[in-house]
Design a protein around this motif. Structure first.
Motif, PDB file in Angstrom:
ATOM      1  N   THR A 144       0.963  -7.325   0.115  1.00  0.00           N
ATOM      2  CA  THR A 144       0.072  -7.144  -1.025  1.00  0.00           C
ATOM      3  C   THR A 144      -1.379  -7.369  -0.607  1.00  0.00           C
ATOM      4  OG1 THR A 144       1.813  -7.791  -2.580  1.00  0.00           O
ATOM      5  CG2 THR A 144      -0.459  -7.908  -3.380  1.00  0.00           C
ATOM      6  N   TRP A 145      -1.632  -8.394   0.222  1.00  0.00           N
ATOM      7  CA  TRP A 145      -2.991  -8.601   0.740  1.00  0.00           C
ATOM      8  C   TRP A 145      -3.474  -7.355   1.476  1.00  0.00           C
ATOM      9  CZ3 TRP A 145      -6.366 -12.078  -0.631  1.00  0.00           C
ATOM     10  CH2 TRP A 145      -5.986 -13.387  -0.998  1.00  0.00           C
ATOM     11  N   ALA A 146      -2.651  -6.826   2.384  1.00  0.00           N
ATOM     12  CA  ALA A 146      -3.058  -5.663   3.177  1.00  0.00           C
ATOM     13  C   ALA A 146      -3.340  -4.463   2.288  1.00  0.00           C
ATOM     14  CB  ALA A 146      -1.979  -5.329   4.206  1.00  0.00           C
ATOM     15  N   SER A 147      -2.507  -4.266   1.275  1.00  0.00           N
ATOM     16  CA  SER A 147      -2.703  -3.146   0.365  1.00  0.00           C
ATOM     17  C   SER A 147      -3.970  -3.327  -0.467  1.00  0.00           C
ATOM     18  CB  SER A 147      -1.480  -2.998  -0.547  1.00  0.00           C
ATOM     19  OG  SER A 147      -1.533  -1.799  -1.281  1.00  0.00           O
ATOM     20  N   LEU A 148      -4.215  -4.550  -0.930  1.00  0.00           N
ATOM     21  CA  LEU A 148      -5.451  -4.836  -1.668  1.00  0.00           C
ATOM     22  C   LEU A 148      -6.685  -4.561  -0.810  1.00  0.00           C
ATOM     23  CD1 LEU A 148      -4.506  -8.178  -3.477  1.00  0.00           C
ATOM     24  CD2 LEU A 148      -5.299  -6.096  -4.626  1.00  0.00           C
ATOM     25  N   LEU A 149      -6.631  -4.989   0.431  1.00  0.00           N
ATOM     26  CA  LEU A 149      -7.771  -4.819   1.326  1.00  0.00           C
ATOM     27  C   LEU A 149      -7.999  -3.362   1.684  1.00  0.00           C
ATOM     28  CD1 LEU A 149      -7.080  -7.910   3.567  1.00  0.00           C
ATOM     29  CD2 LEU A 149      -9.260  -7.475   2.404  1.00  0.00           C
ATOM     30  N   ASN A 150      -6.937  -2.571   1.699  1.00  0.00           N
ATOM     31  CA  ASN A 150      -7.046  -1.175   2.132  1.00  0.00           C
ATOM     32  C   ASN A 150      -7.222  -0.177   1.003  1.00  0.00           C
ATOM     33  OD1 ASN A 150      -7.208  -0.567   4.890  1.00  0.00           O
ATOM     34  ND2 ASN A 150      -5.160  -1.371   5.208  1.00  0.00           N
ATOM     35  N   GLY A 151      -7.362  -0.627  -0.225  1.00  0.00           N
ATOM     36  CA  GLY A 151      -7.623   0.308  -1.305  1.00  0.00           C
ATOM     37  C   GLY A 151      -6.516   0.457  -2.304  1.00  0.00           C
ATOM     38  N   GLY A 152      -5.322  -0.039  -1.998  1.00  0.00           N
ATOM     39  CA  GLY A 152      -4.305  -0.138  -3.020  1.00  0.00           C
ATOM     40  C   GLY A 152      -3.266   0.937  -3.070  1.00  0.00           C
TER      41      GLY A 152
END
Length: 348
Positions: free
Chosen positions: A181-189
């Motif tokens: 979830t962190w990675a997805s948040l950081l990459n735009g979702g």
């Protein structure tokens, strides 16, 4: 040694091994690797498997980066004991704190935040958590279109916003912020290949302005904004009736959409997009293939009138654009054209 002693010793060994295994499965490392990290179940009810995000899923931030990702990074540095102002700008103070954190973690202290650094910075968050790490997650949720107060408290509202984000990003909507979830948040979702999800994230970015008119004609259905709205609704983007390939529905390429989104979320640019598939271009234009966009304003300044177009063009290339044209190129004195590859050698 008699048989009874041998059996007793074997039992003790099994007990020790069992306790050690239990500790591995239930300790902090297990929590970080699984909580909030599962992809959504496959169609038909197939069981989801826990997985860490791949190295490519984490963005790279360094001196000069700007935006919500940097603000989140600064909150996480503070959470990890390297207090720094959360101003969204990766300046010398942030670089120094990153290096100090990396040194303490026995990482290469180069001041560049890549996968190895991110995985040491993030922590698993869930309802009831408080502090700077929660502010980091809330900052990213807000940047991804999930309206939430950045107050450092993982409340019921924050849990609901996390679930909404996870659902849109194709993750199990459990409300727990783990590494995926962190990675997805950081990459735009939006996961790679998700046109609609990427388009929705672009629409949520107030600093990405999408044109609602054409420079050379009137047709509301093919403006840059309507192209993105249609894509968010699961439809193809429409070309203009006066173009070389009129009134066609074109699927926008996720690479192009992701690149446009990252120009804002990862690099902090404020953008004005004039055309995507609409407008009038040459017959073999990459616009008509859904792999190009044109930018007229960068950080509030018009291209050709002081906008930082050279740096911007270099960033487009970093994001995968293979055809990047701007001032100095014929026909591009007032806009920057960024296009991704397709089969065959084509020119705009």
């Amino acid at each position: 040694m008699n048989a009874s002693s041998t059996r007793t010793r074997r039992t003790a060994v099994r007990l020790v091994v069992g306790i050690a295994t239990l500790a591995v499965l239930t300790g902090p490392a297990a929590s970080l690797a699984t909580a909030g990290d599962r992809p959504a179940p496959a169609p038909g009810g197939a069981a989801a498997t826990a997985a860490q995000p791949a190295a490519a899923d984490w963005p790279t931030l360094k001196a000069g980066s700007k935006g919500a990702g940097v603000t989140a990074l600064q909150h996480l540095l503070t959470f990890r004991g390297q207090a720094v102002a959360a101003d969204g700008g990766f300046g010398p103070a942030t670089t120094a704190k990153v290096k100090a954190f990396q040194k303490a973690q026995r990482l290469t202290a180069d001041g560049v935040v890549g996968p190895a650094t991110w995985t040491r910075l993030v922590t698993t968050l869930r309802g009831g958590a408080k502090g700077a790490a929660v502010k980091a997650a809330q900052t990213l949720l807000k940047a991804r279109g999930q309206a939430v107060a950045v107050d450092g408290t993982f409340s019921a509202t924050t849990t609901a916003k996390v679930k909404a984000f996870q659902k849109a990003a194709g993750l199990t909507a459990d409300g727990v912020v783990g590494p995926r979830t962190w990675a997805s948040l950081l990459n735009g979702g939006a996961p790679a290949g998700d046109r609609a999800g990427l388009a929705k994230q672009i629409l949520a970015q107030k600093q990405i302005t999408l044109a609602t008119v054409h420079p050379g004609g009137r047709h509301a259905g093919s403006t840059a904004r309507q192209n993105i709205v249609d894509t968010a609704d699961g439809k193809g983007a429409l070309t203009s009736p006066w173009g070389d390939k009129p009134n066609r529905r074109v699927a926008l390429d996720p690479r192009m959409l992701g690149g446009l989104l990252k120009l804002r979320t990862q690099y902090g640019y404020r953008l004005s997009v004039s055309e995507i598939v609409g407008g009038d271009h040459s017959g073999n234009s990459r616009h008509y293939a859904g792999i190009a966009f044109d930018i007229t304003h960068i950080n509030g300044r018009h291209v050709g009138s002081g906008a930082p177009h050279k740096q911007f063009m270099a960033t487009c290339r970093k994001l995968g654009a293979q055809e990047v044209l701007g001032p100095g190129d014929p026909g591009h004195g007032r806009h920057v054209h960024c296009a991704w590859s397709r089969q065959g050698a084509l020119r705009k």
